[in-house]
Structure formats: C-alpha cells, structure tokens
Design an enzyme around this catalytic site. Structure first.
Site, PDB file in Angstrom:
ATOM      1  CE1 TYR A   1      42.707  51.923  33.750  1.00 62.96           C
ATOM      2  CE2 TYR A   1      40.346  50.768  33.749  1.00 62.96           C
ATOM      3  CZ  TYR A   1      41.715  51.220  33.776  1.00 62.96           C
ATOM      4  OH  TYR A   1      42.995  49.504  33.069  1.00 62.96           O
TER       5      TYR A   1
ATOM      6  CD  GLU B   1      17.280  61.269   9.634  1.00 63.53           C
ATOM      7  OE1 GLU B   1      17.479  62.286   9.280  1.00 63.53           O
ATOM      8  OE2 GLU B   1      16.651  60.737   8.698  1.00 63.53           O
TER       9      GLU B   1
ATOM     10  CB  CYS C   1      20.513   6.444  26.746  1.00 64.26           C
ATOM     11  SG  CYS C   1      20.160   7.753  27.735  1.00 64.26           S
TER      12      CYS C   1
ATOM     13  CE  LYS D   1      40.399  46.146  40.112  1.00 67.48           C
ATOM     14  NZ  LYS D   1      40.279  45.159  39.219  1.00 67.48           N
TER      15      LYS D   1
ATOM     16  CE  LYS E   1      39.657  43.089  43.084  1.00 70.00           C
ATOM     17  NZ  LYS E   1      40.367  41.331  42.540  1.00 70.00           N
TER      18      LYS E   1
ATOM     19  CB  CYS F   1      20.744   5.498  32.208  1.00 72.12           C
ATOM     20  SG  CYS F   1      19.851   7.165  31.241  1.00 72.12           S
TER      21      CYS F   1
ATOM     22  CB  SER G   1      48.493  45.319  37.888  1.00 72.09           C
ATOM     23  OG  SER G   1      49.083  45.167  38.915  1.00 72.09           O
TER      24      SER G   1
ATOM     25  CD  GLU H   1      39.320  56.251  38.573  1.00 69.48           C
ATOM     26  OE1 GLU H   1      39.093  55.120  38.283  1.00 69.48           O
ATOM     27  OE2 GLU H   1      39.652  57.104  38.935  1.00 69.48           O
TER      28      GLU H   1
ATOM     29  CB  CYS I   1      23.667   6.233  30.306  1.00 69.47           C
ATOM     30  SG  CYS I   1      22.951   5.469  29.286  1.00 69.47           S
TER      31      CYS I   1
ATOM     32  CB  CYS J   1      17.301   5.002  29.513  1.00 68.98           C
ATOM     33  SG  CYS J   1      19.660   3.872  29.359  1.00 68.98           S
TER      34      CYS J   1
ATOM     35  CG  ASP K   1      34.489  42.186  36.232  1.00 71.52           C
ATOM     36  OD1 ASP K   1      36.565  41.855  35.994  1.00 71.52           O
ATOM     37  OD2 ASP K   1      34.673  40.576  36.666  1.00 71.52           O
TER      38      ASP K   1
HETATM   39  S1  IVH Z   1      43.329  51.875  36.846  1.00 73.74           S
HETATM   40  C1  IVH Z   1      47.954  51.938  38.097  1.00 73.74           C
HETATM   41  N1  IVH Z   1      41.316  52.016  37.260  1.00 73.74           N
HETATM   42  O1  IVH Z   1      42.223  46.997  37.192  1.00 73.74           O
HETATM   43  C2  IVH Z   1      46.151  51.840  37.596  1.00 73.74           C
HETATM   44  N2  IVH Z   1      42.113  50.254  37.184  1.00 73.74           N
HETATM   45  O2  IVH Z   1      44.932  45.307  38.778  1.00 73.74           O
HETATM   46  C3  IVH Z   1      46.101  50.658  37.133  1.00 73.74           C
HETATM   47  N3  IVH Z   1      40.263  48.797  36.062  1.00 73.74           N
HETATM   48  O3  IVH Z   1      44.238  46.545  35.198  1.00 73.74           O
HETATM   49  C4  IVH Z   1      44.517  50.613  36.443  1.00 73.74           C
HETATM   50  N4  IVH Z   1      38.337  49.747  37.190  1.00 73.74           N
HETATM   51  O4  IVH Z   1      42.057  46.710  33.686  1.00 73.74           O
HETATM   52  C5  IVH Z   1      42.134  50.681  37.085  1.00 73.74           C
HETATM   53  N5  IVH Z   1      38.647  52.364  37.192  1.00 73.74           N
HETATM   54  C6  IVH Z   1      39.333  51.640  37.788  1.00 73.74           C
HETATM   55  C7  IVH Z   1      39.595  50.154  37.041  1.00 73.74           C
HETATM   56  C8  IVH Z   1      40.199  49.373  36.999  1.00 73.74           C
HETATM   57  C9  IVH Z   1      38.914  48.404  35.786  1.00 73.74           C
HETATM   58  C10 IVH Z   1      41.078  47.137  35.996  1.00 73.74           C
HETATM   59  C11 IVH Z   1      41.889  47.643  35.026  1.00 73.74           C
HETATM   60  C12 IVH Z   1      43.662  47.041  35.989  1.00 73.74           C
HETATM   61  C13 IVH Z   1      42.836  46.030  36.678  1.00 73.74           C
HETATM   62  C14 IVH Z   1      43.625  46.646  38.131  1.00 73.74           C
END
Ligand code: IVH
Length: 695
Positions: free
Chosen positions: A236, A45, A447, A126, A324, A418, A92, A124, A442, A421, A128
């Site tokens: 975020y 749909e 081969c 994190k 991490k 190899c 960051s 939250e 080889c 062969c 990737d």
């Molecule tokens: S906050 C000052 N929240 O992690 C806040 N970052 O090294 C900056 N990332 O470049 C980011 N999940 O790409 C924030 N829930 C989250 C995240 C998050 C992934 C990544 C983001 C950032 C890196 C921070």
C-alpha cells in the site's frame, strides 16, 4: 560410456540454462496465480516444473540462489530475530469513527494547504494484518522487516520469502536501484478456517482471529512453519526510493503493480470527499462478502507533493486517516446458559443463543468465561443481548438490552454439583499477578467430562501424539465405557474398537498400531500427558531435565519441587499431591506394566541460573526489594538481559508499583507480565528481608 570433461561441461551448461529457464517460468506462473489470480497452467504442471528445478539445484548445489522459487519452502532456521532500523519511519494512522471526523479531516487538509478546491484522495480497504517493509536492491528482495516501534523492526526476510504474493525478483528494469515498499501481511478468511481446522485435528490451540494467525505465522524462527501458512501480502505504499518515480500515490501503486507486487483491487482514486464517503458506504455494505477481514478504510491525499507539504505530526501523517468500521454486532436472545466441564474440572458457563448472523458468520453460542462475568453483565436466560465479533471468530456477549426485559428472565445460577457427574463442586479464588477470579471446579477425578478432556490432552501432538485419537473418538471411548482412565488406552484391542459406531476393521487396527507406536515416550512428554494441573509443556520440560526419571521425581518432597527455578509453591503442591494420590500412582504403574517405556532425559547442566537464557526482560514501575541495577544483575545471573523497551522479542515485563506505558505496550503484544515475587520465584531465590527493602 563415461562423459569426457568437455561433455560434462556442456552438460552442466545445459543444466544451468534449464535452471534459469525453469526459474523464470516458475516466477511468472507464481505471479499469475498468486498476484493476478489468473493461472495459465495446472497445479500439477507447476509442481512438476518445481520438482525438476529442485532436483537440478540438488545435483548442482552451486546453482542454488536465494531468489529461486525453491527458496519459498523456507529452510532457514534462526535462533532469534535481528533488529534493523527503517530508513524512513513506519508511521501509524490517526483514527476516525464518523462521517463528521472525515469532513473535519478534509477541512484540516485544505486549511493547512490553503486550498479551497477539491482534493483528490485514494481510498483503500484497511486490511487487518501486520505492517511489513520490503527492501529491493537492483530488483532483488534483500530484506524484510516488521514495523516494530516504527523506527526499528525485526528482520524476517526468510519468513517473507515464503509468501507467494511477494516477488523475489522484480519485473521490469524500471525498478529503482533501491526500492522500499510497505504493505500488510494477512491471512484470508478461507485460509484461516482451513488453518484452524487443521490445528483442531492436531489438537493444537486455535488462533482467535486471522490477525493473530498472521502474527503467529510471521513470528516463527523456523521459516518452514511460515511456509505452511496461507499468508498473503498486499502493498500500500513506499518507503525510501533511490530514484524519483511519480507524483501520485495512485500512479505509484499502478507502477508497483507492474513490477510484480500485489495491490488491493479495490483501491481507487476519488475526485472529491463525496466520492470518498460513497465508497465508504459501499465498502461497509460489501465487507462481509470480501475474502479477507477489513477493519476500516484508509484515506490518503493522492498528490505526493501535497503529502510532503502536509508532513507528519509525531507518529502519524497529516495526509492520511483510517476510518474504522463499527464492530460487527447483532442482537439475539439467550435461549439457555449451559455449563461446560474442562480438563481440570473447571466449570465454564456458555450462552446458547438463537442463531444470528454476525458479519456473515452464524453465531449460536458464546462463552461467558465465569460466574463473575455473568453477574457483572447481569446476563439472564431469555435476555436479548448484543453479540459482537470484533474480527474475532469467538463471539462475545457485549451487554444486555435491558429495555427488552419483560420480567420473565431467569437469573443464572452456577450449579453446586457437576453437570457431567453430579459430584459437589469446589469454589476457589485464583489470584494471579493481575487477575483475581473465582473458579468453580468439579473435584471428582473420575468425572466423565474431565476424563474426555484428559484423554484428548493425553493423545495430543505434544503429549503421546496418538494418531487418530481425536475429540470425537475420545468422547466415544469414554461414553462406551472402554476408557475409565488414560491408562486403559494401552489395553484397547482391535475387537473392542470395532464395536464402536463408525469404526471399521481397518481403522480399529490402525488405531491399535498407532497406540503401540507411542509406547516409547520421552520423559517430558510423558509428564505433560499426565495432565497434572499447572504442568504445561515448559514445566514438564524443567521437571524432566531436573530429575531425569519418573521414580526420582515421584518421591520428591514438596520443598524440593518448590526449590526448582521456574516451579514455585503452587505448581510444586500440585505435582506433589498428584503423585501422593494412590489412584494416580496406580494409573502410572499400570501404564508401565502395559509396556509404556519412558525415555530418560539428559539432566540440565546447572539446576538453576539459566532460566532466562537468551531471553530479554523489561522492567517498569517501582520495585520493592531491589534497585534497578540489582534487579538487572539478578536477571543477568539467570542468563537473561534487560532491555529498555518492549518489543515482540521481550519474554517478560516485570511490573512494579505504578508501572508506566510499557505495561499497556506489553499487554497489546501479549507479553507475559510478572511481578517482583514471580521474578524471584522464576529465578529460584527468595526475597531479602523487609528490613533491607530498597525504595
Ligand atoms: S498506510 C502513513 N494503508 O494500518 C501510512 N496502512 O495504523 C501508514 N494498514 O500499520 C500506513 N491497510 O498495518 C496504510 N491501505 C493501508 C493499510 C494500512 C492496513 C495498517 C498498517 C498500519 C496501520 C496504521
């Protein structure tokens, strides 16, 4: 009966009303499906409504709009990404690796704020992927950009518009006149597997992990490629806001959710540090069950006024930290070490492992790269080893658990013949700008292992593009003796093919038809398909444009080949000896006799001088033959420009002695790093005498 002008006006009006209604409904269903995971209508749909809208916008081009759901197919095509300065820097995060680090973070926050009571944090997952900023003006998405260096990013609006979980128009009138939000663009595990599966079928290189796949998909100049990738965006946080919204980060995310953004459902506020620590454990335990990859947890002070008082230090805020997860590791046993033979005959050792689950994925083999790697890590057959999948699908053997050795382990020996062969192998030390490794190869051109890989390469999308000739069939054709070289492909008959296992009459006929269709081929793809060592797509292109046709190229002396910008002595030697070999000449001749027609290419306008056309290069470290200014002039004379800092659009980093931090930055972004001599080789000039060396 013809329409009166009045009729056609009212018809157009009705069509416009219908267009608006369809857009509203499609936006709503898109949000229900991609953001809320709660569709109301069937896919069929939805498709029908989309078709109707497309046809209306086709009939009335004046109705077209960048906010239309039809804009998601990504039709725009750029030459390069523009850059943009973020209104507020994209920061960051500092990393924490232990509970102790987090306890210290909490103490630092309290000490700085001079508060003894509990702090409310949001935690939250994190994700990737890649950080992206979205700008909305009057509720409309007007710009999207990458994080870049935090201050300046690349404009990727057309690509971001293709992502279904990104609202093109915001719900609610509550949105401020200018709203900047930030979040992560990523690919879910299932989407990643599907994408790689598709690439495998098309003989395209696989992405190593979902993060690379997301990065590669966003970096497309053709937005329709991005549209075909299963990207998702979670929000975020916010950047600049033209109006005040709330004092709480958690509340901000709730408001953004009601405006139409996708917010990760696991984000929650926690009343104190203990709750945060519990949540980390919970998240770690459930991590492998999540539909997307996460590499940790982000902890943020919830109160935005407290965030403001805490402020930032250099590039990261004091009010947040990333905790991490340890890399996903497991121990298992090496059952044996196999040796695989690649297309160019290189032998690669592969560990065959007792199957073990590493973060939800069963691992039973891991590449050991080369003989030196096996020696360096001293990996022996029967060893217990740590294997790791750090977000990557390709697992690696990290190290041997030496305590588990019994004395019965057998050291690995690279075979002297190899495994496919039986021919003697050749050992060659390869020296590139930053690596030096021994390749065991080889050298038997007949081969079977190499032949299989060669056929795969020959039939691949970017070479002859033979529909239906994938990996499995290439193996079968070689094993059955039907193919002794790729030239035999053009002599295959439907009757021969029908004899193969799992090959019906119809598929056999289809394959013969597909082969027939490929007989006409542009010169560059023909050359690439021959699988000459060191001749990738780019080199094949340069050769084809320089010499125009096969005869001329085949009869070039090696010096003439080495003289071309972008080729250099090693590649020239490889091309030269390929065409000197009478076996190779025969193979080429047979293809031509079997009706292969090579379409000649337009010759390049200038033979040299444009190798860096439109490309940006960065210099670092001390150069020996030139001053910076001279090097800059040289690069500009080859069509390139020199920029001061590394970004994703950098084509090459030219590294001299004692290179600076740019080297690391370039490595991280996977940018080509070349030395001075390679630079000269690419431009096609030779270095000045040593007597004129400049320091
Ligand atoms: S906050 C000052 N929240 O992690 C806040 N970052 O090294 C900056 N990332 O470049 C980011 N999940 O790409 C924030 N829930 C989250 C995240 C998050 C992934 C990544 C983001 C950032 C890196 C921070």
């Amino acid at each position: 009966m013809e329409n009166s002008p009045l009729d056609s006006t009212s018809e157009m009006d009705a069509a416009y009303q219908r267009t608006l209604w369809l857009r509203r409904e499609l936006h709503r269903h898109n949000h229900l499906y991609h953001v809320l995971d709660n569709p109301e209508i069937s896919d069929a749909e939805y498709d029908r409504m989309m078709q109707e809208l497309l046809s209306l916008e086709n009939t009335y081009p004046q109705f077209q709009s960048a906010d239309s759901p039809t804009a998601r197919v990504g039709s725009s095509m750029l030459d390069a990404f523009e850059s943009t300065q973020h209104s507020l820097p994209m920061l960051s995060l500092d990393n924490a690796f232990s509970e102790q680090d987090i306890i210290e973070f909490d103490s630092r926050v309290k000490k700085y704020l001079q508060i003894q009571s509990d702090i409310v944090y949001t935690a939250e997952p994190k994700l990737d992927g890649l950080a992206v900023e979205l700008v909305y003006e009057e509720g409309k998405l007007t710009m999207a950009s990458t994080r870049g260096d935090g201050l300046t990013g690349e404009v990727i609006t057309a690509n971001i518009r293709t992502i279904r979980s990104v609202p093109l128009l915001l719900h609610a009138d509550a949105a401020p006149a200018r709203l900047e939000v930030r979040g992560e663009v990523f690919i879910e595990k299932k989407g990643f597997q599907r994408l790689n599966h598709m690439r495998m079928m098309e003989n395209q290189p696989l992405f190593a992990n979902p993060r690379n796949a997301a990065a590669g998909s966003l970096r497309q100049l053709d937005a329709s490629v991005t549209a075909s990738r299963p990207l998702v965006m979670n929000i975020y946080g916010v950047g600049y806001l033209s109006e005040f919204i709330t004092h709480s980060h958690w509340d901000m995310l709730c408001r953004l959710k009601s405006m139409g953004f996708k917010i990760n459902p696991l984000i929650r506020p926690h009343l104190n540090l203990h709750q945060v620590l519990d949540f980390y454990r919970e998240l770690g335990e459930n991590r492998s069950q999540l539909p997307y990859e996460i590499d940790g947890m982000v902890i943020k002070v919830d109160d935005l006024r407290l965030q403001e008082s805490l402020g930032i230090k250099s590039r990261s805020p004091r009010w947040a930290i990333a905790w991490k997860f340890p890399a996903i590791q497991a121990t298992t046993r090496v059952i044996s070490i196999d040796v695989q033979v690649g297309r160019t005959g290189v032998l690669t050792p592969v560990a065959i492992l007792e199957p073990v689950s590493v973060g939800g994925v069963t691992v039973s083999r891991a590449t050991l790269h080369n003989e030196e790697e096996v020696e360096r890590k001293d990996i022996r057959i029967s060893d217990t080893v740590f294997v790791e999948r750090a977000g990557d699908v390709i697992p690696k053997v990290v190290k041997v658990v030496t305590e588990k050795r019994t004395g019965n382990e057998i050291p690995f020996q690279m075979p002297t013949t190899c495994p496919a062969c039986g021919s003697l192998v050749n050992r060659l030390r390869l020296e590139a700008s930053d690596v030096s490794e021994v390749a065991v190869r080889c050298v038997n051109t007949r081969c079977p292992a190499q032949l299989k890989e060669n056929i795969r390469h020959f039939a691949s999308k970017t070479a002859f593009d033979i529909d239906g000739l994938g990996s499995r069939l290439a193996d079968q054709l070689v094993e059955s003796g039907l193919l002794k070289s790729y030239a035999d492909i053009f002599q295959l008959t439907a009757e021969q093919l029908e004899q193969l296992d799992r090959m019906g009459k119809k598929s056999a006929k289809n394959l013969v038809a597909a082969i027939s269709k490929c007989r006409q081929i542009p010169f560059n793809r023909f050359l690439y398909g021959l699988g000459i060592r060191h001749v990738g797509e780019n080199t094949a292109d340069i050769l084809a444009r320089k010499w125009g046709n096969l005869d001329t190229l085949m009869n070039q002396p090696v010096e003439a080949l080495a003289d071309i910008a972008g080729i250099g002595p090693v590649i020239a030697e490889s091309i030269y000896s390929f065409f000197q070999n009478s076996g190779n000449r025969d193979v080429v001749q047979r293809m031509l006799e079997d009706g292969v027609q090579i379409l000649s290419m337009p010759l390049s306008e200038t033979e040299t001088g444009n190798i860096f056309n439109g490309k940006s290069l960065v210099l670092t470290g001390t150069l020996h033959h030139f001053t910076r200014t001279q090097a800059k002039k040289l690069i500009e004379s080859a069509g390139g420009k020199v920029s001061g800092s590394i970004s994703r659009s950098t084509a090459y980093l030219v590294a001299g002695d004692a290179p600076g931090s740019k080297l690391e930055a370039a490595r991280k972004l996977g940018i080509d790093i070349i030395d001075e001599s390679r630079l000269l080789e690419l431009i096609g000039v030779s270095a000045p005498d040593d007597s004129s060396t400049l320091q």
